[in-house]
Design an enzyme around this catalytic site. Structure first.
Site, PDB file in Angstrom:
ATOM      1  N   ASP A  16      -0.424   4.367   1.022  1.00 32.15           N
ATOM      2  CA  ASP A  16      -0.739   5.316   1.847  1.00 32.15           C
ATOM      3  C   ASP A  16      -0.171   5.274   3.281  1.00 32.15           C
ATOM      4  OD1 ASP A  16      -2.356   2.839   2.306  1.00 32.15           O
ATOM      5  OD2 ASP A  16      -3.894   4.043   3.359  1.00 32.15           O
ATOM      6  N   ASP A  37       6.415   1.661   7.527  1.00 37.27           N
ATOM      7  CA  ASP A  37       5.268   1.046   7.008  1.00 37.27           C
ATOM      8  C   ASP A  37       4.294   2.092   5.835  1.00 37.27           C
ATOM      9  OD1 ASP A  37       2.572  -0.314   6.993  1.00 37.27           O
ATOM     10  OD2 ASP A  37       1.818   0.779   8.822  1.00 37.27           O
ATOM     11  N   GLU A  40       4.620  -5.950   3.522  1.00 36.18           N
ATOM     12  CA  GLU A  40       4.666  -5.236   4.948  1.00 36.18           C
ATOM     13  C   GLU A  40       5.820  -5.351   5.672  1.00 36.18           C
ATOM     14  OE1 GLU A  40       2.332  -3.341   6.559  1.00 36.18           O
ATOM     15  OE2 GLU A  40       0.308  -3.533   5.590  1.00 36.18           O
ATOM     16  N   GLU A  82      -5.225   1.641   2.799  1.00 38.47           N
ATOM     17  CA  GLU A  82      -5.060   0.491   3.391  1.00 38.47           C
ATOM     18  C   GLU A  82      -5.030   0.982   5.258  1.00 38.47           C
ATOM     19  OE1 GLU A  82      -3.024  -2.344   6.193  1.00 38.47           O
ATOM     20  OE2 GLU A  82      -2.418  -0.242   5.784  1.00 38.47           O
ATOM     21  N   GLU A  83      -4.813   2.178   5.486  1.00 40.06           N
ATOM     22  CA  GLU A  83      -4.744   2.468   6.856  1.00 40.06           C
ATOM     23  C   GLU A  83      -6.071   3.137   7.582  1.00 40.06           C
ATOM     24  OE1 GLU A  83      -2.209   1.922   8.478  1.00 40.06           O
ATOM     25  OE2 GLU A  83      -0.494   1.978   7.356  1.00 40.06           O
ATOM     26  N   HIS A  85       3.234   3.598  12.489  1.00 41.24           N
ATOM     27  CA  HIS A  85       2.374   4.587  13.232  1.00 41.24           C
ATOM     28  C   HIS A  85       3.130   5.492  14.051  1.00 41.24           C
ATOM     29  CE1 HIS A  85      -1.125   1.701  11.690  1.00 41.24           C
ATOM     30  NE2 HIS A  85      -0.266   1.960  10.638  1.00 41.24           N
ATOM     31  N   HIS A  92       0.915  -1.259   0.107  1.00 47.51           N
ATOM     32  CA  HIS A  92       0.077   0.094  -0.145  1.00 47.51           C
ATOM     33  C   HIS A  92       0.690   1.176   0.066  1.00 47.51           C
ATOM     34  CE1 HIS A  92       0.510   0.845   4.419  1.00 47.51           C
ATOM     35  NE2 HIS A  92       0.485  -0.140   4.583  1.00 47.51           N
TER      36      HIS A  92
END
Length: 355
Positions: free
Chosen positions: A73, A98, A157, A128-129, A331, A71
């Protein structure tokens, strides 16, 4: 602003470039445009796009097709863009782990491996997030499942550069109680719904989760309260209470079996399903998976989380997680990735696809 990607850069430098193109969920267009433009410049690939998801494929007639997916994003930026490379060879910034380092590896393989030993599909997707219904890979599954066809898939990932097989399923449900509302000064006239939730918490405290061995990997289940709602005011006996529970289940259970188990645990209470996603079996016995694990090295581990490998599993495509970066940094404001880890992942994937 010029967002051109130079795919001749190594994967670490390309990671920095990707980080510097902000792409918070819902704002991926600039990066999707840059990825599409870079891939359309590669004559050995055909390129398609759906929204802000870009899919590129080789068509070499190989007997096996592998999907590499990631992903584009990120979560909201936390004062950690632009990227910063320190003297110890660590790259800092939102998305470094990530998972823009994994995306950079995909782009490098797409540019450099022009005659792979397997046909390749590269999937770069959005959203995705955020909520699962917005997930770009899920949209591709609905709109263009043929674009995702393959014999084996690798989701890049962050895994600390080790192979993680399959993933847990996840289910959330509200376990509800009811009572009778009354003034708290005359509590004997009411029935306290919060008090009636005590057996729910007791059952959770006494719950013994399974450990399940699948393909040599041990998946741990967990059933936990994640939220309690109840009460109206400081002088009112509540007539309703709900305990939200999250069941992380091994991939040998279906979603239906997982829900049946939760209802069995909380027999006598109303159980209302609010969210569910299936797990994914590791598929490590597939020849492509065997070859992949051998190329990467080390012992595979189970994925103690839910990831989009489940979407490939639902399509009948065995999938694993593998990528540079520490998932524990995802994150965080301090998100970073070691340059050496990114370059190692790039080299190992290249060796697997050309050896």
């Amino acid at each position: 602003m010029d967002h051109t990607l130079d795919l001749t850069q190594d994967a670490a430098a390309l990671t920095a470039r990707l980080v510097d193109i902000a792409s918070e969920s819902g704002r991926e267009k600039a990066l999707a445009d840059a990825v599409e433009q870079a891939l359309r410049g590669l004559p050995h690939l055909t390129v398609d796009r759906d929204g802000d998801a870009v899919v590129a494929r080789t068509r070499l007639g190989r007997p096996e097709r592998v999907v590499l997916a990631g992903h584009i994003d990120t979560v909201p930026i936390a004062d950690n863009v632009p990227s910063r490379l320190d003297s110890d060879g660590v790259l800092w910034g939102c998305g470094t782990s990530d998972m823009k380092s994994g995306v950079a590896v995909q782009l490098r393989i797409a540019a450099e491996v022009t005659s792979p030993n397997r046909d390749l599909t590269y999937v770069f997707y959005d959203h995705e997030e955020v909520a699962a219904e917005l997930n770009g890979l899920g949209r591709l599954v609905r709109n263009h499942p043929d674009w995702l066809a393959g014999d084996f898939a690798v989701l890049l990932e962050p895994t600390d550069a080790r192979v993680e097989g399959g993933c847990q399923g996840t289910l959330r449900a509200r376990v509800e109680t009811s009572g009778r509302r009354a003034h708290s000064a005359r509590s004997w006239l009411g029935e306290n719904a919060i008090h009636r939730a005590a057996p729910i918490l007791s059952r959770l405290a006494e719950y013994q989760p399974r450990r399940v061995d699948i393909d040599g990997l041990t998946y741990r289940e967990g059933l936990n309260a994640v939220r309690i709602e109840g009460g109206h005011a400081g002088n009112v006996i509540p007539d309703h209470c709900a305990v939200t529970v999250n069941f992380r289940f091994a991939p040998d259970r279906s979603e239906e079996q997982a829900l049946a188990h939760v209802r069995e645990v909380f027999e006598g209470f109303d159980v209302v399903l609010t969210d569910s996603a299936p797990g994914a079996l590791p598929g490590l016995s597939h020849p492509a998976a065997v070859a992949f694990v051998a190329a990467i090295g080390g012992a595979p581990a189970p994925k103690d989380a839910w990831t989009d490998v489940a979407r490939f599993s639902a399509l009948g495509v065995p999938a694993v997680n593998y990528g540079p970066g520490d998932p524990k940094l995802a994150h965080t404001r301090e998100e970073h990735v070691a340059v050496a880890s990114v370059l190692e992942a790039e080299q190992k994937l290249r060796d697997w696809l050309t050896g």
